[in-house]
Design an enzyme around this catalytic site. Structure first.
Site, mmCIF file in Angstrom:
data_model
loop_
_atom_site.group_PDB
_atom_site.id
_atom_site.type_symbol
_atom_site.label_atom_id
_atom_site.label_comp_id
_atom_site.label_asym_id
_atom_site.label_seq_id
_atom_site.Cartn_x
_atom_site.Cartn_y
_atom_site.Cartn_z
ATOM 1 N N GLU A 48 0.868 -1.180 0.000
ATOM 2 C CA GLU A 48 0.000 0.000 0.000
ATOM 3 C C GLU A 48 0.907 1.233 0.000
ATOM 4 O O GLU A 48 1.610 1.487 0.976
ATOM 5 C CB GLU A 48 -0.912 -0.051 1.231
ATOM 6 N N SER A 49 0.861 1.967 -1.110
ATOM 7 C CA SER A 49 1.840 3.050 -1.278
ATOM 8 C C SER A 49 1.693 4.145 -0.220
ATOM 9 O O SER A 49 2.697 4.708 0.235
ATOM 10 C CB SER A 49 1.716 3.637 -2.679
ATOM 11 N N CYS A 79 4.383 -2.419 -8.467
ATOM 12 C CA CYS A 79 3.063 -2.011 -8.014
ATOM 13 C C CYS A 79 3.113 -0.790 -7.083
ATOM 14 O O CYS A 79 3.320 0.316 -7.560
ATOM 15 C CB CYS A 79 2.406 -3.228 -7.381
ATOM 16 N N ARG A 106 -3.356 5.146 -9.883
ATOM 17 C CA ARG A 106 -3.494 4.135 -8.814
ATOM 18 C C ARG A 106 -4.789 3.351 -8.996
ATOM 19 O O ARG A 106 -5.772 3.892 -9.494
ATOM 20 C CB ARG A 106 -3.563 4.811 -7.431
ATOM 21 N N ILE A 133 -2.604 -6.968 -8.828
ATOM 22 C CA ILE A 133 -3.409 -6.895 -7.603
ATOM 23 C C ILE A 133 -3.697 -5.427 -7.305
ATOM 24 O O ILE A 133 -2.777 -4.678 -6.944
ATOM 25 C CB ILE A 133 -2.662 -7.531 -6.407
ATOM 26 N N ARG A 134 -4.926 -5.021 -7.469
ATOM 27 C CA ARG A 134 -5.311 -3.613 -7.295
ATOM 28 C C ARG A 134 -4.220 -2.716 -7.890
ATOM 29 O O ARG A 134 -3.684 -1.814 -7.246
ATOM 30 C CB ARG A 134 -5.579 -3.285 -5.823
ATOM 31 N N HIS A 169 3.093 -8.014 -10.299
ATOM 32 C CA HIS A 169 3.955 -8.691 -9.326
ATOM 33 C C HIS A 169 4.584 -9.922 -9.975
ATOM 34 O O HIS A 169 3.963 -10.988 -9.981
ATOM 35 C CB HIS A 169 3.129 -9.183 -8.136
ATOM 36 N N GLU A 171 6.978 -11.514 -8.697
ATOM 37 C CA GLU A 171 7.435 -12.373 -7.585
ATOM 38 C C GLU A 171 6.325 -13.308 -7.101
ATOM 39 O O GLU A 171 6.580 -14.222 -6.330
ATOM 40 C CB GLU A 171 7.973 -11.511 -6.427
HETATM 41 N N1 GLN Z 1 -3.318 -0.321 -4.701
HETATM 42 C C1 GLN Z 1 -2.022 -0.213 -4.080
HETATM 43 C C2 GLN Z 1 -1.606 1.249 -3.894
HETATM 44 O O1 GLN Z 1 -2.208 2.099 -4.444
HETATM 45 C C3 GLN Z 1 -0.967 -0.934 -4.883
HETATM 46 C C4 GLN Z 1 -1.313 -2.397 -4.950
HETATM 47 C C5 GLN Z 1 -0.144 -3.314 -4.938
HETATM 48 O O2 GLN Z 1 0.987 -2.940 -4.617
HETATM 49 N N2 GLN Z 1 -0.415 -4.566 -5.218
HETATM 50 O O3 GLN Z 1 -0.674 1.519 -3.205
#
Ligand code: GLN
Length: 188
Positions: A48-49, A79, A106, A133-134, A169, A171
């Site tokens: 989560e940034s 990400c 984002r 992922i998101r 990702h 990884e």
């Molecule tokens: N949605 C996250 C963000 O905005 C990033 C998602 C992720 O790192 N898989 O920080």
């Protein structure tokens, strides 16, 4: 043996360490200033940034990490890591390191349904496995930036000098080619 620093304050850092160790690297987890040492590469993992950005300030890691990024050490940012590197975010007023000349959106695929797997070309490799992922994507890349991968016409991987920014990702898949590409980047 290459020594890779993996930012380990939040998010999916263990999976990077596993993949890099399997590829013959030694990994150092970075959680505080004293963990910083001379490195052959740096990984900024997903997560989560906003949380990561806050922790970097609180732990006084922000400035020293920015210096490492600007010093030309190869950086693999996945990400949330890509969000931290971006010069601008199109749907969020925050900026963090601002060292990669791209504009990133984002949660660009939607918050809930934005997670999927696919394969696509990456830097000349075919059918590289990608887990989203998101995820963010790169809406605008300045001409100095090399686009390494697109999915549905959206930029999902880009390189500028020593910085490799990915929406996805690698990884979280069994495909090691993106990490091998990162390890082939030279810090000079
Ligand atoms: N949605 C996250 C963000 O905005 C990033 C998602 C992720 O790192 N898989 O920080």
């Amino acid at each position: 043996m290459k020594k890779i620093g993996v930012l380990a304050v939040q998010g999916a850092f263990i999976e990077h360490e596993k993949m890099l160790t399997d590829l013959g690297c030694s990994c150092t987890e970075i959680r505080k200033r004293s963990d910083l040492c001379s490195l052959d590469g740096l990984v900024l993992p997903g997560g989560e940034s906003t949380v990561q950005g806050k922790l970097l300030q609180e732990l006084e890691l922000f400035e020293p990490l920015r210096e490492i990024i600007l010093s030309n050490t190869p950086v693999l940012a996945t990400c949330a890591g890509l969000i931290l590197l971006a010069k601008k975010l199109s749907n969020d007023p925050n900026v963090y390191f601002a060292t990669l000349p791209v504009m990133v959106k984002r949660n660009a695929y939607g918050r809930q349904l934005g997670s999927f797997h696919c394969t696509a070309g990456f830097a000349g490799y075919r059918d590289v496995e990608m887990a989203f992922i998101r995820a963010p994507y790169i809406e605008v890349a300045e001409p100095v930036v090399e686009v390494l991968a697109t999915v549905d016409e959206k930029i999902v991987a880009a390189k500028y000098r020593n910085q490799l920014g990915l929406s996805f990702h690698p990884e979280l898949t069994d495909d090691t080619r993106v990490h091998e590409y990162f390890l082939s980047l030279s810090g000079s």
